[in-house]
Design a protein around this motif. Structure first.
Motif, short mmCIF file in Angstrom:
data_model
loop_
_atom_site.label_atom_id
_atom_site.label_comp_id
_atom_site.label_asym_id
_atom_site.label_seq_id
_atom_site.Cartn_x
_atom_site.Cartn_y
_atom_site.Cartn_z
N GLU A 89 -13.72 2.20 -0.92
CA GLU A 89 -13.45 3.54 -1.45
C GLU A 89 -12.61 4.35 -0.45
OE1 GLU A 89 -14.79 4.31 -4.46
OE2 GLU A 89 -14.02 6.37 -4.54
N HIS A 90 -12.92 4.18 0.84
CA HIS A 90 -12.28 5.05 1.84
C HIS A 90 -11.25 4.30 2.69
CE1 HIS A 90 -15.02 8.33 0.89
NE2 HIS A 90 -15.94 7.39 0.74
N LYS A 91 -10.92 3.08 2.26
CA LYS A 91 -9.91 2.27 2.97
C LYS A 91 -10.18 2.23 4.48
CE LYS A 91 -6.88 2.34 -0.79
NZ LYS A 91 -8.03 2.62 -1.64
N LYS B 42 -21.53 8.95 -8.90
CA LYS B 42 -22.39 8.83 -7.72
C LYS B 42 -21.54 8.33 -6.55
CE LYS B 42 -26.52 7.26 -10.17
NZ LYS B 42 -27.30 6.06 -10.46
N PRO B 43 -21.98 8.60 -5.32
CA PRO B 43 -21.33 7.94 -4.18
C PRO B 43 -21.31 6.44 -4.42
CG PRO B 43 -22.90 9.57 -3.39
CD PRO B 43 -23.08 9.48 -4.89
N THR B 44 -20.26 5.78 -3.96
CA THR B 44 -20.11 4.36 -4.31
C THR B 44 -21.20 3.49 -3.69
OG1 THR B 44 -18.55 2.54 -4.51
CG2 THR B 44 -18.38 3.89 -2.51
N CYS B 45 -21.71 3.86 -2.52
CA CYS B 45 -22.80 3.07 -1.93
C CYS B 45 -24.03 3.15 -2.81
CB CYS B 45 -23.10 3.54 -0.50
SG CYS B 45 -23.52 5.29 -0.37
N VAL B 46 -24.33 4.35 -3.32
CA VAL B 46 -25.50 4.54 -4.17
C VAL B 46 -25.33 3.77 -5.48
CG1 VAL B 46 -26.86 6.26 -5.44
CG2 VAL B 46 -25.94 6.82 -3.17
N TRP C 260 -16.73 1.52 10.14
CA TRP C 260 -17.59 1.59 8.97
C TRP C 260 -17.88 3.03 8.60
CZ3 TRP C 260 -18.96 -3.48 7.55
CH2 TRP C 260 -18.73 -4.45 8.53
N GLY C 261 -18.04 3.29 7.32
CA GLY C 261 -18.50 4.60 6.87
C GLY C 261 -20.01 4.63 6.82
N ILE C 262 -20.59 3.46 6.61
CA ILE C 262 -22.04 3.30 6.67
C ILE C 262 -22.27 1.89 7.22
CG2 ILE C 262 -22.23 2.50 4.26
CD1 ILE C 262 -24.91 4.10 4.14
N LYS C 263 -23.23 1.77 8.13
CA LYS C 263 -23.42 0.46 8.79
C LYS C 263 -24.89 0.10 8.78
CE LYS C 263 -21.95 -3.00 11.43
NZ LYS C 263 -22.78 -3.99 10.73
N ALA D 108 -18.67 -1.38 -0.29
CA ALA D 108 -18.24 -0.42 -1.30
C ALA D 108 -17.62 0.80 -0.61
CB ALA D 108 -19.42 0.00 -2.17
N CYS D 109 -18.25 1.25 0.45
CA CYS D 109 -17.76 2.41 1.19
C CYS D 109 -16.40 2.12 1.82
CB CYS D 109 -18.78 2.79 2.26
SG CYS D 109 -18.27 4.19 3.28
N LYS D 110 -16.28 0.95 2.43
CA LYS D 110 -14.99 0.56 3.04
C LYS D 110 -13.88 0.56 1.99
CE LYS D 110 -15.85 -2.45 6.98
NZ LYS D 110 -14.79 -3.03 7.77
N GLY E 130 -27.40 15.03 1.01
CA GLY E 130 -27.74 13.92 1.90
C GLY E 130 -27.98 12.62 1.15
N LEU E 131 -28.38 11.63 1.89
CA LEU E 131 -28.71 10.31 1.33
C LEU E 131 -30.14 9.96 1.70
CD1 LEU E 131 -25.57 8.18 2.34
CD2 LEU E 131 -26.16 8.90 0.01
N LEU E 132 -30.91 9.63 0.67
CA LEU E 132 -32.30 9.21 0.89
C LEU E 132 -32.35 7.69 0.79
CD1 LEU E 132 -35.32 10.27 1.04
CD2 LEU E 132 -35.38 9.85 -1.41
N LEU F 134 -17.58 8.91 9.49
CA LEU F 134 -16.55 8.72 8.46
C LEU F 134 -17.10 9.00 7.05
CD1 LEU F 134 -14.83 5.43 9.73
CD2 LEU F 134 -13.96 7.76 9.89
N CYS F 135 -18.39 9.17 6.95
CA CYS F 135 -19.00 9.42 5.63
C CYS F 135 -18.76 10.86 5.21
CB CYS F 135 -20.49 9.12 5.68
SG CYS F 135 -21.37 9.73 4.22
N ASP F 136 -18.09 11.03 4.05
CA ASP F 136 -17.91 12.39 3.52
C ASP F 136 -18.77 12.57 2.27
OD1 ASP F 136 -16.67 10.88 1.63
OD2 ASP F 136 -14.77 11.95 1.68
N LEU F 137 -19.81 11.75 2.17
CA LEU F 137 -20.70 11.75 0.99
C LEU F 137 -19.90 11.59 -0.31
CD1 LEU F 137 -23.33 14.40 2.13
CD2 LEU F 137 -23.74 11.97 1.76
N CYS F 138 -18.82 10.84 -0.21
CA CYS F 138 -17.99 10.54 -1.38
C CYS F 138 -17.62 11.79 -2.16
CB CYS F 138 -18.69 9.53 -2.28
SG CYS F 138 -18.56 7.85 -1.69
N GLU F 139 -17.11 12.75 -1.43
CA GLU F 139 -16.75 14.05 -2.00
C GLU F 139 -15.99 13.93 -3.32
OE1 GLU F 139 -14.91 18.00 0.15
OE2 GLU F 139 -14.94 16.08 1.22
S1 SF4 Z 1 -21.70 8.39 0.56
FE1 SF4 Z 1 -19.68 7.51 0.29
S2 SF4 Z 1 -18.70 7.88 2.24
FE2 SF4 Z 1 -20.87 8.12 2.60
S3 SF4 Z 1 -21.61 6.13 3.20
FE3 SF4 Z 1 -21.85 6.22 1.01
S4 SF4 Z 1 -19.98 5.34 0.22
FE4 SF4 Z 1 -19.59 5.85 2.35
#
Ligand code: SF4
Ligand code: SF4
Ligand code: SF4
Lengths: 111, 716
Positions: free
Chosen positions: A26-28, A75-79, A34-37, A22-24, A5-7, A62-67
């Protein structure tokens, strides 16, 4: 197997939008989706100089936790890009423990 | 930063986790760099246009050789017939232009007239100059452990107990040499914030104190803080006795600013003024970070003087966790200074406004901006004939006051060259030759924070790719310089140029820097004790008296009050009560957003999706009285101009104040005259008057005007 998960320690989320963009990238993800809003609560005045004003980014379906990144040991790109460094990724049990230590204004997402 | 290039395209941008300052974090302007680099509207080839076609989209692509063949003979002819001073170089902010537009003017072209066209030079220059006059030091910056590779964990570092943000919101404003979100790092570690701001910002909601003051009354507030600290005997006696000049006069002066009186002026309650003053005087270390609000104020020199005074008498100058001070000589600044030797003393004397404004022209090597507009309009003391616009789009509401007046005046120029990355309103209106610039992904260079005036790091910029046929600022300087003043440009290549700058100062060459990637100079505290603040090596400060000048010897010599004082904004409920009846709101402008750098980035769709429109903030109660609801299009208007925006109703602003964003133009609108990409529709700077500047030539009322607001049917 444990879930990840994401904290988000939104005491320090400045609303900078880096996670969103960053999420947009990475995942086009196209315009309008949005993958995260980011959500914004407030601002309103409580009393005196005390105000309620929080930004909280919410991962979408749309978030796949940057698999793919995580598989590569990144790290996930948002993190990674979060300007407030207020996002953490990991197993939800571990994050829940950290959450308890942090106290106020924390949220855990298991998208 | 890591740039991923595939088949000649920048496909991905990633922050570098090993960078000591950013630790891999990036803002959305960097994250959208690929969109910028490969944008279909980017100009990537030199172009020319016949002078009679100015304002029309009638461009013809040319080669760089053709461009030089037009530009070089023209410059030679102008110099011969009218003197080099008939050419003026306008410089913009940001990108790399700041480092190169002076050398471009002085050493490549050979003119003394280099102009930063912001009324009263009101950005950064005033703060540097005030520091120079009062402390004789480089730029004062809060200590955020920037020079330590291990940052906050370094044993020599002490965490500031508090940071006061004076007219600054560094999260959005990427301020010169400070990584804005370092504030968040510090807050997490326990630093308390104090905000001096007309708005309750998000940072304000996480601060210990917020002084929500009336725009432009800052100097009164600073003087009241000093009043409390001195009268309650809370100042640092040792520091004042040993290192400060003119304390008794200061003590007498601040008696005119008791908290009750200042509360009436500033709207900040007297009790809060006392509490904040006591807090900063009794908790050490702490630091004040001053912002653009110090510059954009005709009373700003006094405000800056008062803020430095606060830093000094609370004992926070050049101590761990306090305010760091740059040494007198800027890192890598030697060459920039030396380029002036290309100009004879007689030519240097012709610099516009230098005689009229000795304080400004002593500290800044430019023309006086407002005098430059006067010269364009009147042809006095001589006629300006050619303009070179380096990354400056200033008919857009970025820096100039009354851009509409500049626009009319600039029409008198015979020949114009514009360097930029996109076609801008300014380029469309005036360019005869357009020279395309690469982005920082596309050329080699160096980045040095605070322009070397108090650098925490020096970094290499490595070219990752190059789109089209562009030339960087330094490439243009060298190529044009070799054609006009070859003796000033003895460099074989860009690499050779940087090596010759780096070697003597740091002992490394450009390739070493590229490999080392980031160079962090060692910082030394208490330089006033060790003699490292003065060129003669004596202890003290590099000022006339050798001390921090609480009473300024220079101000007196220039006919200004030696001590800080408060002056009402030129237009306000107090100074122009009659006008205020017609224009009953205080207008402040220019607070930043994450989505743009001044006028830049308006064509980047990912960023426009986040901030699509020019915005003005208004209190819900005020809006209700005016029949305005959230999202309505409104007009802001005063005796100088008018500007549209979308209303955002928000309680963070005082009911008597409105705030408008700046830098708006619309790349999606027609570029040709009269539209010029819609540049006149949301041009907030048309409401700001020309030459309402302070006695020393600095400051302008961008942040403290008056206006009325009304709903309009048609938006943008
Ligand atoms: S973990 Fe990856 S896919 Fe999920 S919101 Fe963050 S950048 Fe987007
Ligand atoms: S990147 Fe971090 S600080 Fe910025 S909006 Fe997202 S969560 Fe908040
Ligand atoms: S502030 Fe400038 S350098 Fe820093 S991340 Fe943003 S665009 Fe890049």
């Amino acid at each position: 197997m444990s879930r990840n998960g994401l904290l988000i320690d939104y005491q320090y989320c400045t609303g900078c939008h880096s996670c969103e963009v960053a999420c947009k990238n990475e995942h086009k993800i196209p315009r309008g989706k949005w993958g995260i809003k980011l959500t914004e609560v407030g601002p309103w005045q409580m009393e005196g100089d005390k105000w309620e004003w929080n930004y909280v980014p919410v991962p979408t379906s749309l978030c796949d936790l940057c698999e793919d990144r995580v598989k590569n040991g990144e790290k996930p790109t948002c993190v990674h890009h979060c300007l407030g460094q207020c996002m953490e990724y990991g197993p939800v049990e571990e994050l829940a423990k950290k959450m308890a230590e942090k106290g106020k204004r924390v949220v855990l997402f298991a998208p | 930063m890591k740039l991923h290039v595939k088949n000649g395209r920048l496909v991905k941008v990633e922050g570098d986790p090993d960078h000591p300052i950013s630790q891999g974090r990036l803002c959305i302007r960097c994250l959208t760099l690929p969109e910028y680099v490969h944008h279909p509207q980017r100009i990537t080839s030199p172009m020319k246009r016949a002078p009679e076609d100015r304002g029309k989209d009638k461009w013809q692509k040319i080669s760089w050789d053709e461009a030089w063949d037009i530009i070089v003979p023209k410059i030679k002819q102008l110099k011969k017939d009218h003197g080099a001073e008939s050419i003026v170089v306008f410089g913009g902010t940001g990108r790399q232009a700041c480092l190169y537009y002076y050398p471009l003017g002085f050493a490549s072209i050979g003119t003394p007239n280099v102009c930063y066209p912001l009324s009263g030079w009101s950005c950064y220059g005033p703060r540097c100059s005030i520091t120079d006059y009062i402390l004789g030091a480089g730029y004062p910056e809060i200590d955020f452990a920037g020079t330590y590779p291990d940052r906050y964990d370094n044993p020599n570092y002490v965490l500031p107990k508090w940071i006061m943000e004076w007219g600054k919101n560094p999260l959005m404003s990427n301020p010169d040499g400070f990584f804005g979100h370092s504030l968040i790092d510090l807050m997490k570690r326990g630093t308390e914030l104090i905000m001096i701001d007309p708005r309750m910002t998000w940072l304000g909601t996480r601060s210990k104190y917020v002084c929500q003051l009336r725009p432009g009354t800052d100097a009164a507030l600073a003087l009241a803080f000093i009043n409390v600290i001195i009268n309650e005997d809370l100042y640092d006696k040792d520091f004042v006795a040993n290192w400060c000049y003119g304390f008794d006069e200061l003590k007498e002066r601040v008696q005119e600013y008791p908290p009750e009186k200042v509360a009436d002026i500033t709207w900040v309650p007297a009790e809060k003024i006392r509490e904040v003053a006591r807090f900063i005087a009794t908790n050490k270390p702490g630091a004040i970070q001053w912002g653009l609000a110090v510059d954009e104020n005709p009373n700003g020199v006094q405000l800056g003087h008062a803020i430095l005074t606060l830093c000094a008498i609370t004992g926070n100058l050049d101590v761990p966790g306090g305010i760091t001070l740059g040494p007198p000589a800027a890192l890598l600044g030697k060459w920039r200074m030396e380029t002036r030797r290309n100009l004879s003393p007689e030519l240097w004397d012709k610099r516009i406004g230098a005689k009229e404004w000795p304080a400004l022209s002593t500290a800044m090597a430019t023309t006086h901006p407002d005098e430059t507009l006067d010269t364009l309009e009147t042809g006095k003391p001589y006629k300006l004939r050619m303009g070179w616009f380096n990354s400056s789009n200033f008919i857009t509401p970025t820096c100039s006051a009354q851009p509409d007046r500049w626009y009319r005046a600039l029409k008198s120029l015979e020949f114009n060259v514009v360097q930029d990355t996109f076609m801008t309103p300014t380029a469309m209106a005036f360019a005869d030759v357009f020279l395309p610039l690469p982005t920082f992904a596309e050329a080699d260079g160096v980045v040095v924070t605070h322009f070397g005036r108090n650098a925490v790091f020096l970094g290499a910029i490595n070219q990752a790719l190059r789109v089209g046929d562009t030339k960087s600022d330094i490439e243009v300087c060298i190529e044009l310089g070799k054609r006009l003043h070859p003796d000033m440009w003895p460099f074989d290549s860009v690499e050779d140029f940087f090596t010759k700058q780096l070697k003597p100062e740091l002992g490394i060459d450009f390739n070493d820097l590229r490999e080392q990637f980031v160079y962090q100079p060692k910082y030394e505290y208490r330089k006033f004790e060790s003699g490292k603040l003065r060129s003669d090596g004596e202890p003290g400060f590099n000022t006339v008296t050798g001390q921090v000048e609480l009473t300024s010897t220079l101000f007196e010599a220039w006919g200004e009050d030696a001590l800080p004082y408060y002056q009402e904004p030129p237009y306000s409920p107090v100074s122009t009560p009659e006008l205020f009846k017609e224009y009953p709101l205080v207008l402040t402008t220019g607070a930043r957003k994450f989505t743009s750098f001044h006028s830049e980035h308006r064509q980047i769709s990912t960023l426009r999706e986040i901030d699509p429109d020019p915005e003005m903030e208004i209190h819900p109660d005020t809006a209700a009285k005016l029949g305005i609801i959230n999202g309505d299009w409104v007009m802001m208007e005063n005796m100088f101009g008018k500007s549209k925006a979308r209303a955002k109703l928000t309680p963070i602003i005082h009911p008597k104040v409105v705030h408008a964003t700046h830098g708006w133009w619309f790349p999606e609108k027609p570029g040709e005259e009269p539209s010029l990409f819609g540049v006149w529709e949301a041009n907030i700077n048309t409401l700001v008057p020309h030459k309402h500047i302070g006695k020393l030539g600095f400051g302008c009322p961008m942040k403290q005007m008056i206006c009325k607001v009304y709903r309009i049917e048609e938006g943008i």
